[in-house]
Design an enzyme around this catalytic site. Structure first.
Site, PDB file in Angstrom:
ATOM      1  CG  ASP A   1      27.651 -30.270 -15.626  1.00 19.12           C
ATOM      2  OD1 ASP A   1      26.885 -31.203 -15.325  1.00 19.12           O
ATOM      3  OD2 ASP A   1      28.865 -30.443 -15.851  1.00 19.12           O
TER       4      ASP A   1
ATOM      5  CE  LYS B   1      27.631 -48.784 -19.986  1.00 18.00           C
ATOM      6  NZ  LYS B   1      28.331 -49.570 -18.985  1.00 18.00           N
TER       7      LYS B   1
ATOM      8  CG  ASP C   1      19.745 -38.672 -12.274  1.00 15.92           C
ATOM      9  OD1 ASP C   1      19.562 -39.464 -11.344  1.00 15.92           O
ATOM     10  OD2 ASP C   1      18.971 -37.741 -12.543  1.00 15.92           O
TER      11      ASP C   1
ATOM     12  CD  GLU D   1      26.427 -41.847  -3.008  1.00 14.70           C
ATOM     13  OE1 GLU D   1      26.296 -40.649  -3.256  1.00 14.70           O
ATOM     14  OE2 GLU D   1      26.394 -42.735  -3.908  1.00 14.70           O
TER      15      GLU D   1
ATOM     16  CG  ASP E   1      17.767 -46.841  -4.767  1.00 16.70           C
ATOM     17  OD1 ASP E   1      17.375 -45.676  -4.946  1.00 16.70           O
ATOM     18  OD2 ASP E   1      17.649 -47.739  -5.624  1.00 16.70           O
TER      19      ASP E   1
ATOM     20  CD  GLU F   1      24.601 -33.572  -0.704  1.00 17.67           C
ATOM     21  OE1 GLU F   1      25.158 -33.348   0.378  1.00 17.67           O
ATOM     22  OE2 GLU F   1      25.175 -33.461  -1.806  1.00 17.67           O
TER      23      GLU F   1
HETATM   24  C1  LIG Z   1      27.431 -37.375 -10.425  1.00 10.74           C
HETATM   25  S1  LIG Z   1      27.494 -37.774  -8.717  1.00 10.74           S
HETATM   26  C2  LIG Z   1      27.400 -36.157  -7.916  1.00 10.74           C
HETATM   27  C3  LIG Z   1      27.884 -36.181  -6.511  1.00 10.74           C
HETATM   28  C4  LIG Z   1      27.627 -34.888  -5.694  1.00 10.74           C
HETATM   29  N1  LIG Z   1      26.201 -34.682  -5.516  1.00 10.74           N
HETATM   30  C5  LIG Z   1      28.239 -33.683  -6.352  1.00 10.74           C
HETATM   31  O1  LIG Z   1      27.488 -32.834  -6.848  1.00 10.74           O
HETATM   32  O2  LIG Z   1      29.469 -33.579  -6.352  1.00 10.74           O
HETATM   33  C6  LIG Z   1      25.847 -38.462  -8.393  1.00 10.74           C
HETATM   34  C7  LIG Z   1      25.781 -39.176  -7.059  1.00 10.74           C
HETATM   35  O3  LIG Z   1      24.442 -39.627  -6.860  1.00 10.74           O
HETATM   36  C8  LIG Z   1      24.482 -40.946  -6.332  1.00 10.74           C
HETATM   37  N2  LIG Z   1      23.176 -41.583  -6.617  1.00 10.74           N
HETATM   38  C9  LIG Z   1      22.677 -41.879  -7.838  1.00 10.74           C
HETATM   39  N3  LIG Z   1      21.452 -42.463  -7.732  1.00 10.74           N
HETATM   40  C10 LIG Z   1      21.178 -42.520  -6.407  1.00 10.74           C
HETATM   41  C11 LIG Z   1      20.078 -43.033  -5.659  1.00 10.74           C
HETATM   42  N4  LIG Z   1      19.022 -43.612  -6.254  1.00 10.74           N
HETATM   43  N5  LIG Z   1      20.116 -42.922  -4.313  1.00 10.74           N
HETATM   44  C12 LIG Z   1      21.183 -42.356  -3.700  1.00 10.74           C
HETATM   45  N6  LIG Z   1      22.272 -41.890  -4.352  1.00 10.74           N
HETATM   46  C13 LIG Z   1      22.267 -41.952  -5.682  1.00 10.74           C
HETATM   47  C14 LIG Z   1      25.672 -41.564  -7.035  1.00 10.74           C
HETATM   48  O4  LIG Z   1      26.152 -42.727  -6.407  1.00 10.74           O
HETATM   49  C15 LIG Z   1      26.669 -40.408  -6.990  1.00 10.74           C
HETATM   50  O5  LIG Z   1      27.398 -40.379  -5.777  1.00 10.74           O
END
Ligand SMILES: C[S@@+](CC[C@H](N)C(=O)[O-])C[C@H]1O[C@@H](n2cnc3c(N)ncnc32)[C@H](O)[C@@H]1O
Length: 205
Positions: free
Chosen positions: A146, A114, A110, A60, A88, A35
């Site tokens: 969404d 910005k 994502d 994460e 990352d 995930e």
């Molecule tokens: C809008 S949140 C959605 C969280 C969860 N997937 C949900 O649907 O409830 C997007 C998540 O992706 C993580 N994220 C964004 N870019 C990432 C990356 N390059 N590698 C790992 N995690 C990332 C963010 O830190 C955040 O926790």
């Protein structure tokens, strides 16, 4: 004195250039799922219950979220087959062995709006190629959001990846999440009555 970062010790991938994901789990059998961006991590927990043989890895980027999720997995007794690493995904994917993952999930990705953060968006050919590389032949990529524009961007990039094909014969869009588990953002979108756009691909055999 600067304040110590309480999440400094969040779990990360071990040292070394190439990591076999199976080595990250005490449980030695079971398909491995990844995930990307689990956020608060409830999809992983529900999926572990729905797929009792599967092993699940999370990448994460936020150390705090990653650390909370990894601790929770341990407290709930899932640590032998589930870990969340403060990584990352754009870089961590490159370190996993090829054809080692059965399913990759990206739920509501994502949160970068910005312009200067746009390079962080995962819907980029190199990131999708990285996902395709780690999938086993026949393995799945599932993306949902969404935000229609974001899903359009994933569809454009993933449909152009020669290693992927749409799961259904009539295209990559699917109406439902078939995994018996929902992400926190997905649950909220359902409660708020928002439309959810979903894509499902398979790695070509
Ligand atoms: C809008 S949140 C959605 C969280 C969860 N997937 C949900 O649907 O409830 C997007 C998540 O992706 C993580 N994220 C964004 N870019 C990432 C990356 N390059 N590698 C790992 N995690 C990332 C963010 O830190 C955040 O926790």
């Amino acid at each position: 004195m600067p304040k110590a970062n309480p999440y400094e010790n969040a779990a990360e991938l071990p040292e070394g250039e190439v990591i076999s994901p199976g080595d990250l789990f005490e449980q030695e059998h079971g398909e491995i799922e990844l995930e990307i961006g689990p956020g608060r991590g409830w999809f992983t927990v529900e999926r572990l219950e729905a797929a009792p043989e599967s092993r699940i890895l999370g990448f994460e980027i936020r150390r705090k979220s990653s650390s909370i999720v990894d601790d929770r997995l341990r407290r709930l007794g899932f640590s032998a087959r589930a870990r969340c690493m403060a990584e990352d995904a754009r870089l961590a994917l490159l370190r996993l062995t090829e054809a080692s993952i059965h399913r990759v999930y990206i739920h509501f990705p994502d949160p970068w709006w910005k312009k200067r953060h746009h390079k962080r968006i995962l819907a980029q050919p190199e990131v999708i190629a990285g996902i395709t590389r780690v999938l086993v032949p026949g393995g799945e990529l599932f993306v949902q959001s969404d935000v229609e524009d974001r899903i359009d961007a994933y569809e454009e990039v993933a449909s152009a990846d020669p290693g992927l094909e749409a799961w259904e014969t009539d295209g990559p869009r699917v109406a439902e999440n078939p995994y018996g588990a929902r992400s926190p953002r997905e649950r909220r979108a359902i409660e708020d009555g928002l439309p959810i756009y979903r894509l499902r691909y398979r790695k070509r055999r």
